[in-house]
Write a protein that holds these residues in place. Sequence first.
Motif, PDB file in Angstrom:
ATOM      1  N   ALA A  81       0.824  -1.212   0.000  1.00  8.23           N
ATOM      2  CA  ALA A  81       0.000   0.000   0.000  1.00  8.23           C
ATOM      3  C   ALA A  81       0.857   1.261   0.000  1.00  8.23           C
ATOM      4  O   ALA A  81       0.555   2.235  -0.701  1.00  8.23           O
ATOM      5  N   MET A  82       1.937   1.224   0.784  1.00  8.83           N
ATOM      6  CA  MET A  82       2.822   2.397   0.846  1.00  8.83           C
ATOM      7  C   MET A  82       3.514   2.630  -0.500  1.00  8.83           C
ATOM      8  O   MET A  82       3.578   3.753  -0.994  1.00  8.83           O
ATOM      9  N   TRP A  83       4.059   1.562  -1.099  1.00 10.72           N
ATOM     10  CA  TRP A  83       4.800   1.702  -2.361  1.00 10.72           C
ATOM     11  C   TRP A  83       3.895   2.104  -3.521  1.00 10.72           C
ATOM     12  O   TRP A  83       4.258   2.949  -4.332  1.00 10.72           O
ATOM     13  N   VAL A  84       2.726   1.485  -3.594  1.00  9.83           N
ATOM     14  CA  VAL A  84       1.857   1.683  -4.755  1.00  9.83           C
ATOM     15  C   VAL A  84       1.097   3.010  -4.681  1.00  9.83           C
ATOM     16  O   VAL A  84       0.916   3.682  -5.706  1.00  9.83           O
ATOM     17  N   PHE A  85       0.702   3.416  -3.492  1.00  8.45           N
ATOM     18  CA  PHE A  85      -0.241   4.529  -3.401  1.00  8.45           C
ATOM     19  C   PHE A  85       0.223   5.669  -2.484  1.00  8.45           C
ATOM     20  O   PHE A  85       0.409   6.799  -2.933  1.00  8.45           O
ATOM     21  N   VAL A  86       0.437   5.376  -1.202  1.00 10.00           N
ATOM     22  CA  VAL A  86       0.625   6.428  -0.203  1.00 10.00           C
ATOM     23  C   VAL A  86       1.926   7.216  -0.412  1.00 10.00           C
ATOM     24  O   VAL A  86       1.910   8.455  -0.505  1.00 10.00           O
ATOM     25  N   SER A  87       3.064   6.508  -0.473  1.00  4.88           N
ATOM     26  CA  SER A  87       4.354   7.200  -0.594  1.00  4.88           C
ATOM     27  C   SER A  87       4.473   8.033  -1.868  1.00  4.88           C
ATOM     28  O   SER A  87       4.928   9.182  -1.812  1.00  4.88           O
ATOM     29  N   PRO A  88       4.084   7.498  -3.054  1.00  2.00           N
ATOM     30  CA  PRO A  88       4.154   8.342  -4.260  1.00  2.00           C
ATOM     31  C   PRO A  88       3.315   9.611  -4.151  1.00  2.00           C
ATOM     32  O   PRO A  88       3.757  10.688  -4.566  1.00  2.00           O
ATOM     33  N   LEU A  89       2.092   9.495  -3.593  1.00  2.00           N
ATOM     34  CA  LEU A  89       1.246  10.677  -3.444  1.00  2.00           C
ATOM     35  C   LEU A  89       1.880  11.699  -2.499  1.00  2.00           C
ATOM     36  O   LEU A  89       1.818  12.916  -2.739  1.00  2.00           O
ATOM     37  N   LEU A  90       2.494  11.205  -1.451  1.00  2.00           N
ATOM     38  CA  LEU A  90       3.153  12.085  -0.494  1.00  2.00           C
ATOM     39  C   LEU A  90       4.321  12.817  -1.148  1.00  2.00           C
ATOM     40  O   LEU A  90       4.506  14.027  -0.954  1.00  2.00           O
ATOM     41  N   ILE A  91       5.105  12.107  -1.933  1.00  2.00           N
ATOM     42  CA  ILE A  91       6.247  12.725  -2.623  1.00  2.00           C
ATOM     43  C   ILE A  91       5.763  13.769  -3.623  1.00  2.00           C
ATOM     44  O   ILE A  91       6.342  14.859  -3.733  1.00  2.00           O
ATOM     45  N   ILE A  92       4.706  13.455  -4.356  1.00  2.00           N
ATOM     46  CA  ILE A  92       4.142  14.420  -5.310  1.00  2.00           C
ATOM     47  C   ILE A  92       3.696  15.684  -4.577  1.00  2.00           C
ATOM     48  O   ILE A  92       3.930  16.809  -5.033  1.00  2.00           O
ATOM     49  N   GLY A  93       3.061  15.497  -3.411  1.00  2.00           N
ATOM     50  CA  GLY A  93       2.631  16.640  -2.609  1.00  2.00           C
ATOM     51  C   GLY A  93       3.809  17.500  -2.176  1.00  2.00           C
ATOM     52  O   GLY A  93       3.759  18.738  -2.252  1.00  2.00           O
ATOM     53  N   LEU A  94       4.889  16.853  -1.707  1.00  2.00           N
ATOM     54  CA  LEU A  94       6.082  17.597  -1.303  1.00  2.00           C
ATOM     55  C   LEU A  94       6.707  18.324  -2.484  1.00  2.00           C
ATOM     56  O   LEU A  94       7.143  19.477  -2.373  1.00  2.00           O
TER      57      LEU A  94
END
Length: 628
Positions: free
Chosen positions: A543-556
């Motif tokens: 879940a972190m690799w596919v969805f949460v972490s990428p979205l967080l990086i995009i936000g940053l």
Amino acid sequence: MESTSARVVSLPEDEELQPWEGAGRLGSAEYAQPGDVEEVRPKWGNPLQFLLACVSYAVGLGNVWRFPYLCQMYGGGSFLVPYVIMLIVEGMPLLYLELAVGQRMRQGSIGAWRTISPYLSGVGIASLVVSFLVSVYYNVINTWAIWYFFHSFQDPLPWSVCPLNSNRTGYDEECEKASSTQYFWYRKTLNISPSIQENGGVQWEPALCLTLAWLIVYLCILRGTESTGKVVYFTASMPYCVLIIYLVRGLTLHGATNGLAYMFTPKMEQLANPKAWINAATQIFFSLGLGCGGLIAFASYNEPSNDCQKHAIIVSIINSTTAIFASIVTFSIYGFKATFNYENCLNKVILLLTNSFDLEDGFLTASNLEEVKSYLASTYPDKYSAVFPHMRNCSLESELSTAVQGTGLAFIVYTEAIKNMEVSQLWSVLYFFMLLMLGMGSMVGTGTAILTPLTDSKRISSFLPKEAISGLVCLVSCAIGMVFTMEAGNYWFDIFNDYAATLSLLLIVLVETVAVCYVYGLKRFESDLRAMTGRTLNWYWKAMWVFVSPLLIIGLFIFYLSDYILTGTLQYQAWDAAQGHVVTKDYPTYALAVIGLLVAASTMCIPLVALGTFVTRHFKNREKFLVS
């Protein structure tokens, strides 16, 4: 230890490749494929060496001088809430991803991503460029630590008092307007110019310390894992020994409890501040060294069966725990400094009022000061009004809330506190030795991130031995680093520190995550991990690799990009010797051009290499079609 030069190992036709040996045949011939280097690739002496290398790389100066600043700025104890959440949703997953990629591909950053897809070679090159740029300026911090370390043996400490002026009739005017610690930093250490336009020449004392710093780095990375594996025992453990000693000393200092109370008292309203969450995510991201290639390089020397998931969790927890531990040490000393300055301020006010109103010595104390001030103001209004402009407003809260980070905290605030301690030379030696160990630990990882892709390259390693490659990298970096020893060097240091890596690393890690999950394939990667370590990838990591972490990086990424755009003309802090403090100035046009080049140097590697690969493959396919 055997050479890292790749040689092809032929397998019998009936021998089956292991899952981690047969992937990625799309890679270039310049970099050996995962199955080609197994027999000759160096390995860590034991898993502890790998763990300590990762800890030494991740636990750096940011844990000592940035995390305490963020706690101070964003609500003390309440800042730990977003920090821990970001550790769980960003830090550990991305760290595990990089360690797993390095261990799976058995190569440095360039070879690892080229193995996944030739179009991703630019990701590894971008990591290499960022690591090189970081190493060029980061070792300057070690230069300053060496400079202060050598001066720590003087009695009294050279930053404890202002020097006399040229006529020897009083103290130096610049030092009197600033402070002795600021004077030693800006004038004696940096000999800083009034602006970035006035470069001045290379100063021989900082240049000599920089050369020594690079010589130490060279000796640490000289023979790859053979030398690094031994060095990390020292660079990973020594800072903790010094921090523990400092903790014991800090807790016994007068006023330490004021600093600790300020740190741990939560300001819950800060949880609604978006910047608190953004800075928590940023601190986790950059403190772990994600995207630089160092973690991939370290993991590439592991045994394929190494439990990198366990190590990712351990390193993440140690890194964050160290930041909190260092904050306790910092705030205990910060409380001592703030209390010392507050009481010193009160004593000056008491002395002023005692002399102005002919009060009896000892009558006026800190406990009755406010009461007596009210009485004097009402009884002698005219006289009090004449004295009032000369009275400072003393506030312990104001002293504690003065937020400083980076070099200001390390070389000004800490030295201010150290000079007022008993046996100050001892505490100064220990402190700057700790800074040097933290800096060198990070430099070892950064150096490995640079050297591993170079030594993995057949084209380079066939002509030059490992020691020569290490020497050339250090020599070139040292030569470029001489820019930071000029009078305007600190301004250029700030440019590199602020712009060389921030946006680049966010983009690199975003592409890495997408590459593993969607190019290489999450199911395929999960199968490789199961075959290597025997562990099944659970829902949390997926879940972190596919969805949460990428979205967080995009936000940053969007936040930083918009912040740069909305800021308008970029500015810097210049030292004004006449006023004894820093002033804000606009960057000149050529400095803005350098900032643009620093950002583009790494980020443009990803699309340009992908485009170049596409064009090359297109023409090769066209030639084959025409020939056929």
